[in-house]
Design an enzyme around this catalytic site. Structure first.
Site, PDB file in Angstrom:
ATOM      1  CB  SER A 497      17.903 -94.575 -45.944  1.00  0.00           C
ATOM      2  OG  SER A 497      18.962 -93.871 -45.864  1.00  0.00           O
ATOM      3  CG  ASP A 779      17.062 -88.559 -51.684  1.00  0.00           C
ATOM      4  OD1 ASP A 779      18.430 -88.748 -51.497  1.00  0.00           O
ATOM      5  OD2 ASP A 779      16.270 -89.271 -50.915  1.00  0.00           O
ATOM      6  CG  HIS A 782      19.083 -91.717 -50.001  1.00  0.00           C
ATOM      7  ND1 HIS A 782      17.999 -90.938 -49.627  1.00  0.00           N
ATOM      8  CD2 HIS A 782      19.600 -92.436 -48.712  1.00  0.00           C
ATOM      9  CE1 HIS A 782      17.949 -90.964 -48.243  1.00  0.00           C
ATOM     10  NE2 HIS A 782      18.848 -91.980 -47.773  1.00  0.00           N
TER      11      HIS A 782
END
Length: 827
Positions: A497, A779, A782
């Site tokens: 991610s 978040d 991240h």
């Protein structure tokens, strides 16, 4: 025309979009229905034109979307039912820095691509100078460019001395206007008048006790750009005479205002006549800005006007739609995007044009464009001279190339040059076979070419292959195996991610592994792309630094051009197949995808050129974090588990190496135990056990890379100390411009550590900060766009205390001799 609060602007308010999103869905979502037979045929025709280049390729998988995957709403706008199938968006009114826009043509195309636009008309005021750059960038993104221009004119009533400014949009074929010199003479005269007009505005402002310097206006406009009202308005804002652009227009610069001035605009009827004679489609821009539209529309229809803008971002204007019907005019529309940002700015692609409207537009335009292309090619076939060749190449930018080619290839390639704009039927009707025969039988007047440059009318050495290649470039399709620029370096991306731009949007997974919903993407893209960030990721910045477009997701529908690279990363992926198995694209599968791309490149470029591209490319890989965060069930020791992760990474690297990859970039593992999610789980402090295995990984990874460097000839890498960079910012956030490096901008619970950002992961309530740029974490897992930018800058050009033995800039700029990399021979 600049829409700044007067009656030609559309009602867009980007600040309210997020709040209104659910309301809009309720308004339109409940009445979707199947397309009628008429809409179905129209949609088929439109999509076939948009995807002509794909249908003429050998791959059947790239054809237009299946009709069964679409419905229409109450307004006749097509909507997709299927996952991963994209709406065909036309944007028919936009501006760049070449007139009064704020973005370069390249940035405009990038933004259009981000907004899902498939067909973009660049319509700068009184110039087409931005078209070549837009076309070159659009080729990378698979966007079709309609060369356009917005022409400033004057409407002069027969029995009145009152004149009114009128703007006419002209849309041309891929080859641009025929008899281009006639149009350019008109536009150049208008631009010269714009200089005089702007100077007169500055003079009037000075008389109004609002001192403004001419140099200030020209500096804002930029070199070679004729200043317009918007440039004067921006200078007024910077000088402190008004608070904003809207105030400048409403107080001083509106039509007939105290500082308004006219230039040397032609009569609207004369402009329309030239548009028609040069193979263009003439459309009246923002008629709602006219004081007396009915007599104007009546006169312009008689002069040859084809259509008028009726659709805006806030919908169809019924009164003007009725006017269009009364005079049998096409009903079109566009955002009139300038890139100002802020309140009132309508986004690219925000005008929903019904499928029947698009069909009617192309039904009128395509025969006109086909005729223009035929005339352009016939002129060259009659006289294959240097000057005619320069005209052909006007809207295609070609780099330097040398050598010669047999003339016989002309007949074989001319169809391919035209296939992205003309159907087989159109080419047959246009008698292009005769042109091909004529081209193949004639000898060019010059045998070699050193360069082909936009607008260059100087004597050039040219031959038929030059013509064909330039034709293919501006038609978004290169027919032969062509050499890429010598300094071209592609970027291929693998991992999790931290690098995923949205591949997980296109797989069967859960929202735990997706970020394709608000507020992800809110600060840069202004919409969710699938990136786990408020904006961009490290690879996005690296691509920018390297002069590449943003590298798209491999799984993105319609993405079949990989000469700039591809991004295979998948949020939640690990080096081990078992990590989030069934929900993500593991590293092994990502490598399989890369092999497919390598095969595709060989088919597109030929073996030699593909080998060169793959070997010169840089490969970014970020993987391992998910393996360590999900190892609960493993009975292996930390050392054994880390060895398994690195073992799989090594296998992946060797597979890339076998295909020719030589240059790699790796961030090491960040302090995983200090993520907001982990801190919340640990009761408020960093999870030292998780951080310990990250440190172990970082100890073993350099040794792994050093071993590979010894085993694999030419293997070179950039190892980035991600752990240290993150630690520095967590320990001293203010030093790096962050207000908070502990709490996530988006989430809930302690430190925002509950993974609820967006409210689609089982918990609907979440907190969202006002300014993500002040937060290190966006978040629970991240970093933010701002943090990623700092990391990317360090990876790109950092010194050896943070990235070694090379930084990415060195790898991108390196030639084989510099790094002693044995690139495969192209022969």
């Amino acid at each position: 025309m600049v829409g700044l609060g007067d009656n030609n602007s559309t009602s867009c308010n980007s600040n309210n979009r997020a709040k209104d999103k659910k309301k809009k869905k309720k308004k339109r979502g409940g009445s979707k229905r199947k397309m009628t037979a008429e809409q179905t045929l129209a949609f088929k025709s439109v999509t076939e034109w948009v995807y002509l280049d794909r249908q003429n390729s050998s791959s059947t998988s790239t054809a237009a979307p299946a009709l069964s995957s679409w419905v229409v709403d109450d307004f006749g706008v097509q909507k997709s039912l299927g996952m991963g199938i994209e709406k065909v968006v036309f944007e028919l009114h936009s501006h760049s820095k070449h007139s009064d826009g704020f973005l370069s043509p390249s940035k405009l195309v990038e933004r259009a691509h981000g907004n899902g636009v498939k067909v973009l008309a660049l319509t700068d005021h009184d110039t087409m100078s931005g078209i070549p750059e837009a076309m070159e960038t659009a080729r990378r993104y698979g966007i079709k460019i309609i060369p356009g221009v917005e022409i400033s004119t004057i409407f002069s009533p027969r029995n009145s001395e009152m004149e009114e400014p009128v703007h006419i949009l002209a849309y041309y074929s891929s080859g641009g206007p025929r008899r281009y010199e006639e149009l350019e003479k008109l536009l150049a005269n208008i631009r010269d008048g714009r200089y005089l007009r702007a100077k007169d505005m500055v003079l009037k402002l000075n008389k109004l006790k609002l001192p403004l310097k001419w140099e200030h206006v020209t500096r804002i406009a930029g070199k070679g750009v004729a200043p317009g009202r918007l440039h004067v308005a921006r200078a007024m804002v910077e000088a402190g005479h008004v608070e904003n652009l809207k105030q400048a227009f409403t107080r001083y610069l509106y039509d007939g205002g105290p500082a308004y001035s006219t230039g040397s605009e032609p009569l609207a009827e004369d402009a329309i006549q030239i548009i028609c004679e040069t193979g263009g489609l003439a459309v009246l821009a923002h008629p709602w800005a006219l004081k007396n539209p009915i007599p104007i529309i009546e006169r312009l229809k008689d002069a040859g006007l084809h259509g008028m803008e009726v659709y805006r971002s806030d919908g169809r204007l019924a009164a003007y739609s009725d006017l269009a019907d009364s005079y049998d005019l096409l009903k079109l529309g566009g955002s009139d995007y300038h890139g100002r940002g802020g309140h009132g700015e309508c986004e690219l692609g925000s005008v929903n044009l019904p499928v029947l409207v698009l069909h009617d537009f192309l039904k009128v335009a395509r025969p006109i464009w086909c005729s223009a292309i035929k005339d352009i090619l016939e002129n060259y076939a009659e006289e294959p001279s240097d000057s005619n060749l320069a005209r052909i190449a006007r809207f295609g930018r070609m780099g330097s190339f040398k050598g010669s080619c047999p003339l016989s290839c002309g007949k074989d390639l001319i169809d391919h040059c035209l296939s992205s704009w003309l159907s087989t039927e159109e080419r047959q009707k246009g008698d292009f076979e005769a042109i091909r025969m004529k081209l193949s039988s004639k000898s060019p007047k010059s045998q070699h070419t050193e360069s082909l440059v936009f607008f260059s009318m100087a004597t050039q050495r040219a031959h038929i292959l030059s013509f064909l290649l330039s034709c293919a470039t501006f038609l978004n399709l290169i027919s032969c195996h062509s050499n890429l620029p010598e300094n071209h370096v592609a970027l291929f991306i693998f991992g999790d991610s931290l690098f995923d731009p949205g591949n997980n949007n296109y797989i069967n997974t859960t929202t735990d592994f997706q970020a394709n919903f608000w507020p992800y993407g809110e600060t840069f893209f202004k919409y969710p792309t699938g990136r786990f960030s408020d904006g961009r990721l490290i690879p996005d910045f690296i691509a920018h630094f390297a002069g590449l477009p943003i590298i798209p997701t491999y799984l993105q529908p319609g993405n079949h051009k990989f000469t700039d690279g591809a991004n295979f990363a998948s949020g939640g992926a690990g080096a081990l197949v078992e990590s989030h198995q069934g929900f993500v694209i593991d590293l092994e599968t990502q490598i399989k995808y890369f092999k497919k791309v390598e095969k595709s490149l060989r088919q597109e470029l030929g073996d030699a050129e593909a080998k060169k591209l793959v070997s010169k490319a840089v490969y970014l890989i970020s993987v391992g974090g998910n393996d360590y965060l999900t190892r609960n069930s493993s009975t292996a020791s930390d050392e054994e588990f880390a060895s398994m992760v690195l073992g799989n990474l090594t296998l992946a690297l060797k597979e890339i190496y076998k295909k020719g990859g030589r240059k790699f970039g790796f961030p090491n593992m960040m302090p995983l135990g200090c993520l907001p999610y982990m801190k919340a789980q640990a009761g408020g402090s960093c999870d030292d056990q998780v951080t310990a295995i990250a440190k172990l990984h970082n100890k073993l990874l350099p040794k792994t890379l050093q071993n590979l460097e010894t085993q694999l000839e030419g293997f070179k890498y950039a190892y980035y100390d991600f752990f240290e960079s993150v630690s520095q910012r967590l320990n001293n956030p203010s030093k790096y411009g962050f207000k908070d490096a502990t709490t996530a901008c988006c989430g809930s619970g302690m430190y925002g550590g509950v993974y609820s950002c967006g409210g689609k992961r089982g918990i609907t309530e979440f907190h969202l900060c006002e300014n993500p740029g002040q937060y290190f974490f966006f978040d629970s897992y991240h970093p933010s766009d701002k943090a990623y930018e700092q990391f990317a800058e360090l990876m790109w050009s950092g010194t050896t205390d943070v990235v070694w033995p090379y930084n990415l800039k060195s790898l991108f700029e390196a030639k084989a001799s510099n790094l002693n990399i044995p690139f495969p021979s192209p022969y």
